[in-house]
Design a protein around this motif. Structure first.
Motif, PDB file in Angstrom:
ATOM      1  N   GLY A   7      33.076  47.982  43.641  1.00  0.00           N
ATOM      2  CA  GLY A   7      34.181  48.857  44.041  1.00  0.00           C
ATOM      3  C   GLY A   7      35.367  48.054  44.505  1.00  0.00           C
ATOM      4  N   HIS A  15      45.009  42.875  41.721  1.00  0.00           N
ATOM      5  CA  HIS A  15      45.575  41.542  41.491  1.00  0.00           C
ATOM      6  C   HIS A  15      44.569  40.664  40.741  1.00  0.00           C
ATOM      7  CE1 HIS A  15      43.111  40.283  44.904  1.00  0.00           C
ATOM      8  NE2 HIS A  15      43.645  41.273  45.608  1.00  0.00           N
ATOM      9  N   ASN A  18      41.087  40.353  42.224  1.00  0.00           N
ATOM     10  CA  ASN A  18      40.194  41.478  41.919  1.00  0.00           C
ATOM     11  C   ASN A  18      39.654  41.351  40.497  1.00  0.00           C
ATOM     12  OD1 ASN A  18      42.566  43.606  43.547  1.00  0.00           O
ATOM     13  ND2 ASN A  18      40.630  42.920  44.400  1.00  0.00           N
ATOM     14  N   GLY A  21      37.361  38.130  40.304  1.00  0.00           N
ATOM     15  CA  GLY A  21      36.229  38.218  41.225  1.00  0.00           C
ATOM     16  C   GLY A  21      35.269  39.333  40.845  1.00  0.00           C
ATOM     17  N   ALA A  22      35.797  40.467  40.437  1.00  0.00           N
ATOM     18  CA  ALA A  22      34.934  41.622  40.239  1.00  0.00           C
ATOM     19  C   ALA A  22      35.017  42.233  38.830  1.00  0.00           C
ATOM     20  CB  ALA A  22      35.284  42.688  41.279  1.00  0.00           C
ATOM     21  N   VAL A 144      31.039  40.693  42.607  1.00  0.00           N
ATOM     22  CA  VAL A 144      32.082  40.598  43.636  1.00  0.00           C
ATOM     23  C   VAL A 144      32.553  39.153  43.754  1.00  0.00           C
ATOM     24  CG1 VAL A 144      31.430  42.514  45.175  1.00  0.00           C
ATOM     25  CG2 VAL A 144      30.241  40.323  45.358  1.00  0.00           C
ATOM     26  N   GLY A 145      33.646  38.977  44.456  1.00  0.00           N
ATOM     27  CA  GLY A 145      34.144  37.630  44.734  1.00  0.00           C
ATOM     28  C   GLY A 145      33.409  37.007  45.908  1.00  0.00           C
ATOM     29  N   GLN A 148      32.801  38.422  49.520  1.00  0.00           N
ATOM     30  CA  GLN A 148      31.852  39.509  49.806  1.00  0.00           C
ATOM     31  C   GLN A 148      30.406  39.026  49.977  1.00  0.00           C
ATOM     32  OE1 GLN A 148      32.711  42.539  50.431  1.00  0.00           O
ATOM     33  NE2 GLN A 148      34.857  42.325  49.885  1.00  0.00           N
ATOM     34  N   VAL A 184      33.383  33.588  42.697  1.00  0.00           N
ATOM     35  CA  VAL A 184      34.759  33.121  42.532  1.00  0.00           C
ATOM     36  C   VAL A 184      35.606  33.418  43.772  1.00  0.00           C
ATOM     37  CG1 VAL A 184      36.842  33.411  41.116  1.00  0.00           C
ATOM     38  CG2 VAL A 184      34.597  33.602  40.064  1.00  0.00           C
ATOM     39  N   LYS A 185      36.477  32.458  44.118  1.00  0.00           N
ATOM     40  CA  LYS A 185      37.504  32.756  45.106  1.00  0.00           C
ATOM     41  C   LYS A 185      38.852  32.383  44.492  1.00  0.00           C
ATOM     42  CE  LYS A 185      39.238  31.250  49.526  1.00  0.00           C
ATOM     43  NZ  LYS A 185      39.062  30.198  50.505  1.00  0.00           N
ATOM     44  N   LYS A 194      43.020  33.010  50.193  1.00  0.00           N
ATOM     45  CA  LYS A 194      42.706  33.701  48.944  1.00  0.00           C
ATOM     46  C   LYS A 194      43.804  34.674  48.549  1.00  0.00           C
ATOM     47  CE  LYS A 194      40.414  37.830  50.594  1.00  0.00           C
ATOM     48  NZ  LYS A 194      39.522  38.894  50.241  1.00  0.00           N
ATOM     49  N   MET A 195      43.799  35.008  47.286  1.00  0.00           N
ATOM     50  CA  MET A 195      44.726  36.028  46.819  1.00  0.00           C
ATOM     51  C   MET A 195      44.266  37.357  47.390  1.00  0.00           C
ATOM     52  SD  MET A 195      45.926  36.831  42.932  1.00  0.00           S
ATOM     53  CE  MET A 195      46.809  35.303  42.718  1.00  0.00           C
TER      54      MET A 195
HETATM   55  P1  AMP Z   1      39.270  44.297  47.791  1.00  0.00           P
HETATM   56  O1  AMP Z   1      40.579  44.144  47.096  1.00  0.00           O
HETATM   57  O2  AMP Z   1      39.208  43.532  49.068  1.00  0.00           O
HETATM   58  O3  AMP Z   1      38.808  45.708  47.899  1.00  0.00           O
HETATM   59  O4  AMP Z   1      38.198  43.551  46.887  1.00  0.00           O
HETATM   60  C1  AMP Z   1      37.678  44.135  45.726  1.00  0.00           C
HETATM   61  C2  AMP Z   1      36.905  43.136  44.917  1.00  0.00           C
HETATM   62  O5  AMP Z   1      37.756  42.082  44.487  1.00  0.00           O
HETATM   63  C3  AMP Z   1      35.745  42.486  45.661  1.00  0.00           C
HETATM   64  O6  AMP Z   1      34.697  42.309  44.762  1.00  0.00           O
HETATM   65  C4  AMP Z   1      36.298  41.154  46.065  1.00  0.00           C
HETATM   66  O7  AMP Z   1      35.284  40.185  46.186  1.00  0.00           O
HETATM   67  C5  AMP Z   1      37.210  40.842  44.904  1.00  0.00           C
HETATM   68  N1  AMP Z   1      38.309  39.961  45.341  1.00  0.00           N
HETATM   69  C6  AMP Z   1      39.366  40.298  46.115  1.00  0.00           C
HETATM   70  N2  AMP Z   1      40.174  39.233  46.312  1.00  0.00           N
HETATM   71  C7  AMP Z   1      39.597  38.186  45.656  1.00  0.00           C
HETATM   72  C8  AMP Z   1      39.934  36.804  45.480  1.00  0.00           C
HETATM   73  N3  AMP Z   1      41.042  36.289  45.971  1.00  0.00           N
HETATM   74  N4  AMP Z   1      39.092  36.038  44.741  1.00  0.00           N
HETATM   75  C9  AMP Z   1      37.961  36.549  44.203  1.00  0.00           C
HETATM   76  N5  AMP Z   1      37.592  37.834  44.324  1.00  0.00           N
HETATM   77  C10 AMP Z   1      38.385  38.650  45.044  1.00  0.00           C
END
Ligand code: AMP
Length: 331
Positions: A7, A15, A18, A21-22, A144-145, A148, A184-185, A194-195
């Motif tokens: 999710g 971005h 996201n 990472g996911a 997920v990234g 998480q 991934v980060k 991180k982004m």
């Molecule tokens: P969020 O935007 O925090 O709801 O994250 C949604 C999904 O995107 C999750 O699986 C995060 O692990 C992944 N994600 C968000 N930012 C990054 C990042 N900079 N690098 C890798 N994965 C990311």
């Protein structure tokens, strides 16, 4: 066949973090596994309790999911708040989560630093809601990234505690998943960390950014004074640029800039120009589809209606079992 859940919070546009990472992993998995992909609008409330344009954000994320390649004919796409079984399971799982472990969670500590004016209980119990999101479908894999990883570990703790208490394998253990093995980060453009959607202006490259905006952002990315001796170790900001390049550029391009770094002839302006163009090339087809799908209201409504129904059906099954195991009269 495994069950996969992932999710994304509806706190802004998607971005590249996201995506890599996911979403990228999810797209690859959707044809082989039972996949559930949702828009975390309840999670969004933890940091944005009364967001402007709340509905619009959910809709944008939906459009961008679809544009990125999530196929509603093979995956179940739904909005978290359309599935009331999730908050019910969340409430129940709160009884199997300890305040101490929630307080120790790195992302909680991070969030209370960033949102010190709004340290709500939802922030503390974020990992419990995330666990409910996953185990409501008895998922085993969660693309997920790296950010998480700890949440997934906590989800396993809650699951094991529940299973152990009721002496039954009700929930399987869920694991964070990435095809490249290492989670991934994706770094941001501001030289560190991180982004992220809320990491500050210019940090994130959004899938919907126009080429002009994207070029401007990348050209403003933080760099340093340049290498002073051959084969020098790179500082974080430059490592980040190379890492971003590895996501969107060809091997030849990457090698070219590695060589110029190593022999001290690197020109960051050239590198950023190339990186921006490769990002534009990568996001172009997604941007096109965002326009196309975004103008088809009937289609979007259909996706959400059908996805919600499928998700509720799966969620109801799990919740019925949990209610019965706990001993509620009606299940
Ligand atoms: P969020 O935007 O925090 O709801 O994250 C949604 C999904 O995107 C999750 O699986 C995060 O692990 C992944 N994600 C968000 N930012 C990054 C990042 N900079 N690098 C890798 N994965 C990311």
């Amino acid at each position: 066949m495994e069950t996969v859940v992932s999710g994304i919070r509806s706190t802004g546009n998607l971005h590249l973090g996201n995506y890599f990472g996911a979403i990228r992993n999810f797209i690859k998995m959707q044809h082989e596994h039972r996949c559930y992909f949702f828009i975390a609008d309840m999670h969004a409330l933890t940091t944005h309790p009364k967001a402007d344009h709340f509905k619009e954000s959910v809709r944008n994320v939906l459009v961008e999911y679809l544009a990125a390649g999530i196929d509603p004919d093979v995956s179940t796409i739904y909005i978290q708040s359309d599935v009331p079984q999730i908050p019910e399971l969340y409430l129940l799982m709160n009884m199997y989560a300890y305040v101490g472990e929630l307080e120790r969670c790195t992302s909680f500590k991070d969030k209370i630093r960033k949102h010190s004016d709004n340290v709500n209980a939802g922030l503390l119990t974020y990992p419990v809601l995330m666990a409910a999101d996953i185990i409501i479908h008895k998922a085993t894999k969660v693309p997920v990234g790296k950010d998480q990883e700890q949440h997934l570990e906590m989800a396993r703790n809650f699951v094991n505690r529940f299973n152990h208490l009721y002496e039954k394998e009700v929930f399987p253990e869920p694991f964070a998943f990435n095809f490249g093995n290492e989670l991934v980060k994706v770094p941001g453009l501001d030289g560190s960390g991180k982004m992220g959607k809320s990491e500050g202006e210019g940090n994130a490259v959004f899938l919907a950014d126009t080429p002009e905006v994207l070029r401007k952002k990348v050209m403003r990315a933080v760099t340093d004074g340049g290498p002073t001796e051959p084969n020098q170790e790179k500082p974080e900001s430059i490592r980040n640029l190379f890492q971003l390049m590895r996501l969107v550029s060809t091997q030849d391009t990457i090698q070219h800039f590695e060589d110029t770094w190593n022999n001290c002839t690197i020109r960051y302006g050239d590198m950023k120009k190339q990186l921006a163009e490769d990002m534009i090339l990568f996001t172009d087809p997604i941007r096109e589809r965002i326009k196309e799908i975004g103008s088809n209201e009937t289609y979007l409504n259909k996706v959400i209606q059908e996805g919600g129904e499928k998700a509720r059906e799966s969620a109801a099954k799990t919740l019925k079992e949990v209610r019965s195991i706990i001993g509620f009269t009606n299940y």
